[in-house]
Write a protein that holds these residues in place. Structure first.
Motif, short mmCIF file in Angstrom:
data_model
loop_
_atom_site.label_atom_id
_atom_site.label_comp_id
_atom_site.label_asym_id
_atom_site.label_seq_id
_atom_site.Cartn_x
_atom_site.Cartn_y
_atom_site.Cartn_z
N SER A 145 0.90 -1.07 -0.04
CA SER A 145 -0.01 0.11 0.01
C SER A 145 0.85 1.22 -0.08
N GLY A 146 0.15 2.21 0.40
CA GLY A 146 1.06 3.80 0.25
C GLY A 146 1.91 3.81 1.37
N GLY A 147 1.84 3.01 2.62
CA GLY A 147 2.57 3.11 3.68
C GLY A 147 3.31 1.85 3.99
N GLY A 172 3.29 1.63 -2.89
CA GLY A 172 2.35 2.66 -3.29
C GLY A 172 2.94 4.16 -3.21
N ASP A 176 3.16 6.90 -5.90
CA ASP A 176 2.57 8.29 -5.83
C ASP A 176 3.90 9.07 -6.18
N GLY A 189 -0.91 6.17 -7.91
CA GLY A 189 -1.14 4.68 -8.41
C GLY A 189 -2.13 4.38 -9.49
N VAL A 190 -3.34 4.93 -9.21
CA VAL A 190 -4.66 4.94 -9.73
C VAL A 190 -4.34 5.66 -11.19
N ASP A 193 -1.47 3.68 -13.37
CA ASP A 193 -2.20 2.43 -13.85
C ASP A 193 -2.88 2.87 -15.05
N GLY A 283 -3.66 -1.37 -1.08
CA GLY A 283 -4.32 -0.51 -2.24
C GLY A 283 -3.59 -0.63 -3.45
N VAL A 284 -2.29 -0.96 -3.34
CA VAL A 284 -1.59 -1.34 -4.70
C VAL A 284 -1.88 -2.77 -5.48
N ASN A 287 -3.96 -2.71 -8.70
CA ASN A 287 -3.12 -2.46 -9.89
C ASN A 287 -3.53 -3.58 -11.30
N THR A 314 -8.07 -1.93 -0.16
CA THR A 314 -7.63 -0.37 0.39
C THR A 314 -8.08 -0.42 1.70
N ASP A 315 -7.53 0.68 2.60
CA ASP A 315 -7.71 0.99 3.95
C ASP A 315 -9.40 0.99 4.13
O1 KG4 Z 1 -4.10 0.50 1.13
P1 KG4 Z 1 -4.31 2.12 0.79
O2 KG4 Z 1 -5.46 2.37 0.39
O3 KG4 Z 1 -3.88 2.97 1.91
C1 KG4 Z 1 -2.70 2.86 2.68
O4 KG4 Z 1 -2.33 2.09 3.56
O5 KG4 Z 1 -1.48 3.60 2.04
O6 KG4 Z 1 -3.13 2.22 -0.52
C2 KG4 Z 1 -2.93 3.35 -1.05
C3 KG4 Z 1 -1.97 3.40 -2.13
C4 KG4 Z 1 -1.58 4.65 -2.70
O7 KG4 Z 1 -0.09 4.59 -2.69
C5 KG4 Z 1 -2.15 4.40 -4.14
O8 KG4 Z 1 -1.64 5.05 -5.13
C6 KG4 Z 1 -2.11 2.78 -4.34
O9 KG4 Z 1 -2.68 2.30 -3.44
N1 KG4 Z 1 -2.81 2.49 -5.61
C7 KG4 Z 1 -2.57 1.92 -6.63
C8 KG4 Z 1 -3.81 1.64 -7.45
N2 KG4 Z 1 -4.62 2.09 -6.55
C9 KG4 Z 1 -4.22 2.38 -5.46
N3 KG4 Z 1 -1.43 1.61 -7.08
C10 KG4 Z 1 -1.26 0.89 -8.16
N4 KG4 Z 1 -2.13 0.89 -9.03
C11 KG4 Z 1 -3.31 1.04 -8.56
N5 KG4 Z 1 -4.57 0.80 -9.61
#
Ligand code: KG4
Ligand code: ZN
Length: 357
Positions: A145-147, A172, A176, A189-190, A193, A283-284, A287, A314-315
């Motif tokens: 994910s992002g973190g 993530g 970003d 990421g969105v 993609d 979240g990733v 992808n 996602t969270d």
């Molecule tokens: O799990 P999450 O919602 O929150 C965190 O705990 O960070 O993940 C968010 C991350 C962000 O960095 C976002 O850019 C990434 O997930 N993300 C993606 C995609 N959708 C969300 N990364 C790559 N491709 C995607 N389709």
């Protein structure tokens, strides 16, 4: 009643989310508010903005959840709240809200590790999703994910071995930060993609740090900072016109490097641990290229690949509620639920402790 039900609260980063979840995984309801627009101008999460927004949305979200589901306080056995790891100010809002409501309604509070939530997300069920009947531990889980970016051996519910993690950025974050270099919106990421679908994965050569391909053998740790720097150096040399013209190819090539790094780690973990079930979460895992390549890889190896629906990747509070309900069932109601920016020492075992594994 033959099941336990918890009210779950998740505020560890920038998403505010609340849910009612039963110990069998059934999600009665989940209501969330994201803050993407608030953080978008900064290209990343600003902690002060995140915690302030949590304070504004948390109680209205709980009200909405109660109205939507018709579930009453008397139907709830406990409140589960993410208390680690995460942004301190954000965690604090969730924990204080949980404690206040628990004391008003005389309910026990359970502190949950956010990452454990991601690991157990595939067990959630609703009208549109249920895991395969045969799904159970042990399995390998890639939490991206992002973190965070970690790979785990989920030996059983409550027993987790951490096999590898990022030594710098999260996957993530790598998406970003790259999106920010190109001027694409947050969360990047969105958009990467989306752009990548129009581009060529081979147009630009990006490194795959710490992988077998780069000569790192069976290491299960991840690194994305060299990839990010390589992208920055390349983009800096381009004029604005060149960059815009090459945007789709840049996205496709950069995304391919991240996907290859993730898959190379999964493949190594499978080689070392041999679990026939693999979970992608965080979240990733939304992808599209990762899903495509991971499912091809799994098919080739005869592995069951489980990717929960995006709403549980996602969270979200539902995954926190499921963990809370398992703890309640096991009588593990913790007294100290003070927020902590990092995981507790005994949350995850290191792979070295696995004896014969
Ligand atoms: O799990 P999450 O919602 O929150 C965190 O705990 O960070 O993940 C968010 C991350 C962000 O960095 C976002 O850019 C990434 O997930 N993300 C993606 C995609 N959708 C969300 N990364 C790559 N491709 C995607 N389709
Ligand atoms: Zn997360």
């Amino acid at each position: 009643m033959s099941f336990l039900r918890v009210l779950a609260i998740e505020t560890s980063c920038d998403d505010t989310s609340v849910a009612f979840v039963r110990d069998d995984g059934w999600v009665d309801g989940v209501v969330s508010a994201n803050q993407d627009l608030a953080h978008s101008p900064f290209g990343g999460v600003v902690p002060e903005i995140a915690s302030r927004n949590h304070t504004l949305t948390i109680l209205p979200l709980i009200e909405t959840l109660i109205q939507k589901t018709g579930i009453k306080w008397a139907d709830i056995n406990s409140i589960a709240v993410t208390n680690r790891p995460g942004l301190m100010g954000s965690l604090m809002v969730g924990v204080v809200t949980a404690q206040t409501l628990a004391s008003a309604h005389k309910l026990p509070v359970i502190g949950v590790n956010h990452l454990e939530g991601h690991l157990l997300a595939p067990f959630l069920k609703d009208a549109e999703y249920a895991p395969p009947e045969t799904f159970e531990a042990p399995y390998l889980a890639l939490a991206i994910s992002g973190g965070h970016t970690q790979i785990y051996d989920v030996a059983e519910v409550g027993e987790y071995f951490i096999l590898g993690k990022t030594i710098d950025d999260a996957a993530g974050e790598a998406f970003d930060k790259f999106a920010k270099m190109l001027g694409l919106p947050f969360p990047g990421g969105v958009f990467v993609d989306r752009e990548a679908k129009k581009g060529n994965t081979k147009s630009f050569e990006f490194p795959r740090p710490l992988t077998r391909q780069a000569g790192y053998g069976d290491s299960l740790d991840f690194s994305f900072s060299g990839l990010k720097t390589a992208a920055l150096r390349l983009i800096e040399k381009m004029s604005l016109e060149e960059r815009v013209a090459a945007q789709a190819d840049l996205c496709a090539s950069y995304q391919e490097a991240i996907v290859d790094i993730l898959l190379s780690k999964l493949d190594t973990a499978y080689k070392l641990y041999g679990h026939k079930r693999v979970v992608l979460t965080g979240g990733v895992s939304a992808n599209s290229r990762l899903r495509e390549k991971a499912s091809g890889w799994a098919k080739k190896k005869g592995i069951d690949l489980i990717v929960p629906p995006i709403r549980y990747c996602t969270d979200n509070a539902a995954m926190i509620g499921f963990v809370g309900a398992q703890k309640l069932k096991a009588g593990l109601v913790n007294k100290n639920i003070a927020p902590s920016p990092s995981s507790f020492a005994d949350d995850f075992k290191s792979a070295d402790n696995q004896g014969g594994r």
